[in-house]
Design a protein around this motif. Structure first.
Motif, mmCIF file in Angstrom:
data_model
loop_
_atom_site.group_PDB
_atom_site.id
_atom_site.type_symbol
_atom_site.label_atom_id
_atom_site.label_comp_id
_atom_site.label_asym_id
_atom_site.label_seq_id
_atom_site.Cartn_x
_atom_site.Cartn_y
_atom_site.Cartn_z
ATOM 1 N N LEU A 194 1.157 4.130 -2.949
ATOM 2 C CA LEU A 194 0.929 5.548 -2.643
ATOM 3 C C LEU A 194 2.139 6.395 -3.021
ATOM 4 N N ARG A 195 3.340 5.890 -2.732
ATOM 5 C CA ARG A 195 4.561 6.614 -3.108
ATOM 6 C C ARG A 195 4.646 6.768 -4.619
ATOM 7 N N GLY A 196 4.290 5.699 -5.325
ATOM 8 C CA GLY A 196 4.328 5.749 -6.781
ATOM 9 C C GLY A 196 3.336 6.753 -7.349
ATOM 10 N N THR A 198 3.473 -4.177 -8.349
ATOM 11 C CA THR A 198 2.825 -4.314 -7.036
ATOM 12 C C THR A 198 1.600 -5.223 -7.118
ATOM 13 N N HIS A 230 2.069 9.426 -5.731
ATOM 14 C CA HIS A 230 2.564 10.766 -5.387
ATOM 15 C C HIS A 230 3.723 11.160 -6.299
ATOM 16 N N GLY A 231 4.550 10.175 -6.650
ATOM 17 C CA GLY A 231 5.690 10.455 -7.518
ATOM 18 C C GLY A 231 5.297 10.881 -8.920
ATOM 19 N N GLN A 232 4.117 10.485 -9.352
ATOM 20 C CA GLN A 232 3.633 10.851 -10.691
ATOM 21 C C GLN A 232 2.664 12.027 -10.681
ATOM 22 N N THR A 266 0.832 -1.204 0.000
ATOM 23 C CA THR A 266 0.000 0.000 0.000
ATOM 24 C C THR A 266 0.865 1.252 0.000
ATOM 25 N N GLU A 267 1.895 1.236 0.825
ATOM 26 C CA GLU A 267 2.811 2.377 0.912
ATOM 27 C C GLU A 267 3.556 2.577 -0.406
ATOM 28 N N LYS A 268 3.983 1.486 -1.027
ATOM 29 C CA LYS A 268 4.703 1.587 -2.301
ATOM 30 C C LYS A 268 3.810 2.173 -3.392
#
Length: 202
Positions: free
Chosen positions: A105-107, A136, A109-111, A101-103
């Motif tokens: 969300l980070r992805g 993922t 936000h990164g885009q 889930t964290e990965k």
């Protein structure tokens, strides 16, 4: 807990995203405006209302029609309900996996900056979202199996678009659960769901 009139919006978002998955897989082409709504929703994580996740109620009309057709046994795509069930099952496993889930969300936000500048349907953004899904959610079981035209499903750009739309479908599935959605909605509240959908369609 949100009422059914809110939950049907999340389900409409799910149906709408999966409708595009089916269309892309069969024809290699999305409906651009409908896909925009789905992909935009991925980046609206902190929207104030369910309708705002999709940029307004009007943008959900195609999904609400798909839902209405399903609940009144008028659906003409037998694969769509199976795909929706697979995504709802996938969402359960996804939210229980904190690291994944964290990965994701980070992805996302990164885009977000690129999506804001170029649009969420820009090929670069779609490629990034497709890769994020592949790295993922595609590793969870049950795998969401998309059937379609092998000619198109052999093209990397089409596969990325399918995966990006699947990510949007999972986003809607998460929202549905957050609003109190459960399988009981389908089993015990079908009539109420139809009423809520028809009220939203006006």
């Amino acid at each position: 807990m949100a009422d059914l009139s809110e939950r049907v919006l999340a389900l409409a978002g799910l149906a709408q995203a999966l409708g595009q998955v089916r269309r892309i897989a069969d024809t290699g082409q999305a409906n651009a405006s409908v896909l925009d709504t789905a992909l935009d929703s991925v980046f609206r994580i902190d929207a104030s209302t369910p309708a705002a996740v999709y940029g307004g109620l009007a943008n959900l009309r195609p999904g609400l029609v798909l839902l209405q057709d399903y609940f009144v046994n008028r659906a003409n795509d037998e694969h769509l309900p199976r795909l929706a069930l697979a995504v709802l099952q996938l969402e359960r496993r996804f939210v229980r996996d904190a690291a994944m889930t964290e990965k994701v969300l980070r992805g996302i936000h990164g885009q977000a900056t690129a999506a804001g500048r170029l649009g969420s349907s820009h090929p670069d953004v779609i490629a990034a979202l497709g890769s994020l899904y592949a790295e993922t959610l595609s590793h969870l079981r049950p795998r969401v199996l998309v059937q379609g035209n092998p000619h198109y499903l052999g093209q990397p750009g089409v596969v990325a678009e399918v995966r990006a739309a699947l990510l949007a479908a999972v986003r809607s599935a998460v929202l549905w659960r957050q609003l109190g959605g459960s399988y009981w909605d389908f089993l015990l509240r079908r009539r109420a769901m139809v009423d809520a959908i028809e009220a939203r369609l006006g």
